[in-house]
Enzyme design. Structure first.
Site, PDB file in Angstrom:
ATOM      1  N   GLY A   1       2.501   6.512   9.049  1.00  0.00           N
ATOM      2  CA  GLY A   1       3.866   6.829   8.649  1.00  0.00           C
ATOM      3  C   GLY A   1       4.846   5.718   8.962  1.00  0.00           C
TER       4      GLY A   1
ATOM      5  N   SER B   1       4.062   2.696   8.176  1.00  0.00           N
ATOM      6  CA  SER B   1       3.731   1.705   7.157  1.00  0.00           C
ATOM      7  C   SER B   1       4.957   1.296   6.347  1.00  0.00           C
ATOM      8  CB  SER B   1       2.676   2.267   6.200  1.00  0.00           C
ATOM      9  OG  SER B   1       1.430   2.379   6.830  1.00  0.00           O
ATOM     10  N   GLY B   2       5.042   0.005   6.058  1.00  0.00           N
ATOM     11  CA  GLY B   2       6.147  -0.508   5.261  1.00  0.00           C
ATOM     12  C   GLY B   2       7.382  -0.836   6.065  1.00  0.00           C
TER      13      GLY B   2
ATOM     14  N   ASP C   1      -0.156  -7.549   1.377  1.00  0.00           N
ATOM     15  CA  ASP C   1       0.352  -6.176   1.467  1.00  0.00           C
ATOM     16  C   ASP C   1       1.877  -6.178   1.555  1.00  0.00           C
ATOM     17  OD1 ASP C   1       0.435  -3.449   1.672  1.00  0.00           O
ATOM     18  OD2 ASP C   1      -0.212  -3.363   3.761  1.00  0.00           O
TER      19      ASP C   1
ATOM     20  N   HIS D   1       0.820  -1.212   0.000  1.00  0.00           N
ATOM     21  CA  HIS D   1       0.000   0.000   0.000  1.00  0.00           C
ATOM     22  C   HIS D   1       0.856   1.265   0.000  1.00  0.00           C
ATOM     23  CE1 HIS D   1       0.416  -0.040   4.525  1.00  0.00           C
ATOM     24  NE2 HIS D   1       0.390   1.260   4.340  1.00  0.00           N
TER      25      HIS D   1
END
Length: 675
Positions: free
Chosen positions: A616, A618-619, A519, A470
């Site tokens: 923020g 994320s990943g 994801d 995402h």
């Protein structure tokens, strides 16, 4: 040819016009409209009162330029619906009256994002806008996303001005249709696009249909175009807060960075006025403020706490996995080549292990190029030296007997280690902020020309980064993306920071933005990373992570839902892995509507008050010990989603990496380190 033949030919070439009756449906027949309308069947009478197809053809043939006019974006649509109106239950569907408003000033409606445009002077507008919309959509998804991009990433300070000038354009005051709107200036459009367009790609937001930056006017006259003055503003002079120090060209840093042993200012002013060592001494940064002689640095004999003076003494070439072996000379502040005299394969292996690699790919000898060098002295090793360091066996020499130096290629990097992590006996300032080198596997993803942070990621090897799907969304091009490694303090100077651009993007083919299943995404770098103590690869898990394992989630995400910006310093939070069923139950009983369903490719961690990832993060990685109690770390999960930030008793959701090992291996040709 006789008259009879001519007559027959004329009959054969004449168009056949069928007879239709008013109220009878027929297939759209005007050549300008065939396959150009959203409907297939038309009827009569049309907007001009034509009741036969011959009348329609005669009138349209007499006015061929109507369908090609560029004065109005929906001209063809309008004239087709006027000449060949859609047949609905035998009745003609004539053009909507909205078409007739084009070129006229209308009030911008109140409510939602339109209120923001009204507040900055866009109270009246003309349609169609630069997305060829003939009415004000509610909600306006384009404006919503433009404003949200700005809120999340601060990609361009005049984003709102750009958005309003495109989707709610001001009236020119002229009744001439081609000049009914005032467009954004070329410079405003270009500045916005180079800083923010990357986020349009990620969210699959189509660029406005009738907006080409290069074709716009660009003059300092707001009656001609909007935003020239704003686009040409000089660089903003940043004012530091009372709790910050200023250095370099307006760099603002937290006071806690002063005299902490890390060089955060390029001019070194943050460390220059601390308890100083003499000119012939070396300070044992960052582990302590002890001063030792420079001659005691990189000699293989431990003198500082955590042996920091022996930590960065060897490199290959300019810092990659291959090159001439060089050793640091603190007295001359220079890197000296190592002579090939008395060199052997055991020493090659020692160098590669010291640099964080398991093996040696190649050893060769090449001509010496520098004026100073070091050579092997197996008989002169200090009894206190650590023989795991190659510098324990070296001594300075101006001459190499064989006139050649050692060139090495190392391979198979050791994963999951953090050699520059020095546990502090003192409490970390600001709770869970971490010091440089604590997590050398973390990278940051930036978008746009001025590098706007938006997601995290993890280093798999020199060429590959893993992040959340995402974070890349629908982006298929590699432009406007930057990956930074070696960062902990995003705004500080950092000699270990490495910037890379992508070579290719690989979003899992099963990823769905509606369910957030699968994801996960991989970024192949255009050039390899150089590994050092601050840039290292993480290990991939060899099994599922056990429930109850104490792990760390890290990132620059917002500290809570109300925070205005991402964090300037990397933060960590300790989390326990939660069972899948327990996590599913916690989400179901939280009282909060979940945007997604928990699926088998997801894992959960956390749930304690104040312990969670946030917007923020994320990943970024969920890092768990390879073996509990050790300091080798595996990438168990990738931060994916959650119910708000740190909602009590509700864990955060992570993509479970173990479930995707085959996919990762297929994309990377199985060249990644396993735990």
């Amino acid at each position: 040819m006789d008259a009879k033949s001519s007559t027959e030919k004329a009959k054969n070439e004449a168009p056949i016009i069928p007879t239709v009756h008013p109220g009878q449906c027929f297939t759209v027949h005007l050549k300008q409209c065939v396959n150009k309308t959203t409907y297939l069947d038309a009827t009569l009478p049309n907007a001009f009162g034509h009741t036969t197809l011959s009348e329609v053809l005669e009138s349209s043939d007499n006015n061929p330029r109507l369908f090609d006019t560029e004065c109005y974006g929906y001209a063809q649509d309008f004239w087709c619906s006027a000449y060949n109106p859609e047949c609905k239950s035998g009745q003609p569907e004539l053009p909507c009256k909205d078409y007739c408003f084009a070129g006229k000033c209308v009030d911008v409606p109140f409510g939602g994002v339109y209120n923001k445009c009204i507040s900055i002077g866009f109270s009246h507008s003309a349609l169609p806008n630069y997305n060829l919309e003939v009415k004000f959509p509610k909600p306006n998804s384009h404006l919503d996303l433009i404003f949200n991009f700005q809120k999340l990433t601060k990609c361009y300070k005049h984003s709102e001005l750009f958005g309003c000038s495109v989707f709610v354009p001001k009236c020119s005051g002229s009744s001439v249709v081609p000049q009914h709107t005032i467009p954004p200036c070329k410079s405003l459009c270009e500045e916005y696009k180079k800083n923010c367009f990357v986020f349009w790609e990620i969210f699959a937001l189509p660029w406005p249909k009738n907006l080409n930056c290069s074709s716009l006017p660009d003059v300092n006259d707001s009656s001609v175009c909007i935003g020239y003055k704003e686009a040409h503003e000089p660089p903003e002079v940043k004012e530091c807060q009372a709790s910050q120090i200023t250095c370099d060209a307006g760099r603002c840093l937290d006071y806690s960075f002063l005299c902490d042993g890390y060089r955060d200012c390029e001019d070194n002013s943050d460390e220059a006025h601390c308890a100083a060592c003499s000119s012939g001494e070396y300070r044992c940064n960052p582990a302590s403020s002890l001063c030792i002689k420079k001659s005691e640095v990189c000699n293989g004999v431990p003198d500082c706490y955590e042996e920091v003076e022996e930590a960065e003494c060897i490199k290959l070439g300019n810092g990659s996995s291959r090159g001439v072996v060089r050793v640091y000379n603190a007295e001359s502040d220079d890197w000296e080549e190592v002579c090939s005299d008395d060199w052997n394969d055991t020493l090659s292996g020692l160098v590669c292990r010291q640099l964080g690699y398991r093996g040696v790919k190649n050893t060769s000898f090449i001509s010496k190029s520098s004026t100073s060098a070091s050579k092997i002295d197996l008989g002169g090793v200090n009894a206190s030296a650590n023989t795991d360091y190659i510098q324990s066996f070296l001594r300075k020499s101006s001459v190499c007997a064989g006139s050649s130096v050692v060139h090495l290629t190392c391979g198979d990097p050791v994963c999951g280690t953090r050699p520059a992590y020095f546990p502090s006996p003192l409490r970390i300032v600001n709770g869970d902020q971490v010091k440089p080198g604590t997590w050398p596997f973390q990278v940051a993803l930036y978008g746009g020309d001025k590098l706007h942070y938006f997601c995290g990621g993890s280093i798999l090897n020199e060429n590959w980064i893993v992040t959340a799907a995402h974070c890349l969304g629908e982006k298929t091009t590699i432009g406007d993306l930057t990956v930074t490694a070696g960062d902990t303090r995003r705004f500080a100077f950092n000699k270990y920071r490495q910037l890379r651009t992508p070579k290719s993007l690989h979003i899992h083919q099963g990823y769905s933005s509606e369910t957030v299943q699968n994801d996960i995404a991989l970024i192949q770098l255009a050039s390899p990373l150089y590994f050092n103590d601050y840039v290292r690869p993480v290990c991939l898990p060899s099994n599922v992570t056990d429930e109850g394992t104490r792990c760390f989630a890290i990132g620059w995400g917002k500290v809570n839902d109300k925070a205005l910006d991402y964090e300037p310093v990397l933060r960590q939070v300790s989390l326990d892995v939660v069972s899948w069923q327990g996590c599913k139950h916690a989400i179901a009983t939280s009282g909060i509507q979940s945007p997604y369903a928990l699926s088998e490719d997801m894992m959960c961690a956390g749930g304690s008050r104040g312990h969670d990832g946030c917007q923020g993060d994320s990943g970024g990685p969920l890092l768990c010990p390879e073996v509990v109690g050790t300091d080798t770390w595996t990438l168990s999960g990738v931060t994916s989603w959650g119910l708000g930030c740190a909602v009590p008793n509700v864990p955060g959701i992570y993509t479970e990496i173990y479930k995707f090992l085959d996919w990762i291996g297929n994309i990377t040709n199985n060249e990644l380190p396993m735990a």
